[in-house]
Motif scaffolding. Structure first.
Motif, PDB file in Angstrom:
ATOM      1  N   PHE A  79       0.837  -1.195   0.000  1.00  0.00           N
ATOM      2  CA  PHE A  79       0.000   0.000   0.000  1.00  0.00           C
ATOM      3  C   PHE A  79       0.881   1.258   0.000  1.00  0.00           C
TER       4      PHE A  79
ATOM      5  N   GLY B  28       2.632   2.627  -3.171  1.00  0.00           N
ATOM      6  CA  GLY B  28       1.857   3.478  -4.086  1.00  0.00           C
ATOM      7  C   GLY B  28       2.476   4.858  -4.209  1.00  0.00           C
TER       8      GLY B  28
ATOM      9  N   VAL C  30       0.995   6.325 -11.530  1.00  0.00           N
ATOM     10  CA  VAL C  30      -0.334   5.848 -11.931  1.00  0.00           C
ATOM     11  C   VAL C  30      -1.056   7.021 -12.602  1.00  0.00           C
TER      12      VAL C  30
ATOM     13  N   TYR D 165      -5.267   5.399  -4.523  1.00  0.00           N
ATOM     14  CA  TYR D 165      -5.542   5.331  -5.958  1.00  0.00           C
ATOM     15  C   TYR D 165      -4.773   4.166  -6.593  1.00  0.00           C
ATOM     16  N   HIS D 166      -3.481   4.061  -6.264  1.00  0.00           N
ATOM     17  CA  HIS D 166      -2.676   2.984  -6.843  1.00  0.00           C
ATOM     18  C   HIS D 166      -3.210   1.623  -6.423  1.00  0.00           C
ATOM     19  N   PHE D 167      -3.582   1.506  -5.140  1.00  0.00           N
ATOM     20  CA  PHE D 167      -4.116   0.250  -4.609  1.00  0.00           C
ATOM     21  C   PHE D 167      -5.378  -0.157  -5.405  1.00  0.00           C
TER      22      PHE D 167
ATOM     23  N   TYR E 181      -6.405   1.026  -8.423  1.00  0.00           N
ATOM     24  CA  TYR E 181      -6.133   0.870  -9.860  1.00  0.00           C
ATOM     25  C   TYR E 181      -5.495  -0.489 -10.155  1.00  0.00           C
TER      26      TYR E 181
END
Lengths: 54, 204
Positions: free
Chosen positions: A17, A20, A25, B46-48, B50
């Motif tokens: 997590f 990230g 992204v 968001y990354h998690f 996506y």
């Protein structure tokens, strides 16, 4: 989960997590700002309710 | 990015306060603390999302649901675990629920399509080749329109037009307002009509 009881997850999941932060992204900046404003409104409404002047 | 926003972002990334200190400041109504905490967690959440849903529309929906759940229940956070693990727990539950709902919708659409195929097969016996071609174009157009919207909007359309549920019941099931359901139905209906018969779309 509405209180801070520990959920069913591992340290490895938390580490993933946090990674990230380092990954690229494709985020829509307009979405990020819209959500920021909506959430801040939500926080302000809750603060007003907590003070009892809603 | 406007200058003021750029300055705010730079200040946000420099703020060294802990999550708990920021939370206390947010509870005191301090907007900069809210911005710092939001910027600290946005990319992570968001990354998690996506990485699991693999598309921007679903990721945005899951991120919005996660942060809304976080801030709606922020009063319940007592600091018995870290804010990091608390937010992660909410993100994980929210994204998993999102994926589950999308799978249920997919299965429901497949079942509805099977029923339609069975009904259509018996009706097809009396169809001319032109009728069959029209029907095929129509089905493909509806499929394409429904796959261009988010899963919850497609689900709302299926519940209303395939399962004949009233607006109120759909709103209760989807945890959204009646107005949100009506607005979504209107948007998806326009897309479907546009796909099936562009000439009719102007009248919807």
């Amino acid at each position: 989960m509405t209180d801070d009881t520990m959920a069913d997850f591992t340290i490895e999941e938390l580490r993933e997590f946090l990674q990230g932060d380092l990954l690229d992204v494709p985020v829509d900046p307009a979405f990020k700002e819209r959500l920021r404003q909506r959430l801040w409104q939500l926080v302000q409404e809750q603060l007003r309710r907590n003070r009892g002047d809603a | 990015m406007p200058r003021a926003a750029a300055v705010a972002v730079r200040q946000s990334s420099r703020d060294t306060r802990s999550d708990v200190e920021l939370l206390a400041a947010i509870r005191a109504g301090e907007a900069p603390a809210f911005n710092v905490l939001y910027d600290r967690y946005f990319q992570r959440v968001y990354h998690f999302a996506y990485a699991r849903v693999h598309n921007r529309a679903d990721a945005e929906e899951a991120v919005q649901e996660t942060f809304t759940a976080v801030y709606r229940s922020i009063d319940a956070f007592r600091g018995q675990s870290s804010l990091l693990s608390w937010i992660y727990g909410i993100a994980k539950n929210t994204v998993n629920n999102h994926i589950r709902r999308a799978r249920v919708l997919e299965q429901r659409v497949e079942r509805a399509e099977d029923d339609l195929v069975r009904d259509a097969e018996s009706a097809l016996e009396s169809f001319t080749p032109e009728d069959r071609l029209d029907l095929r174009r129509c089905t493909e157009a509806i499929d394409a329109a429904l796959s261009s919207v988010t899963p919850w909007q497609a689900e709302v359309f299926v519940l209303r037009h395939f399962e004949d549920l009233p607006i109120q019941e759909i709103a209760d099931r989807m945890h959204r307002s009646n107005d949100a359901i009506r607005s979504s139905l209107y948007r998806v209906k326009r897309l479907v009509v546009q796909a099936v018969d562009p000439e009719l779309a102007g009248a919807v």
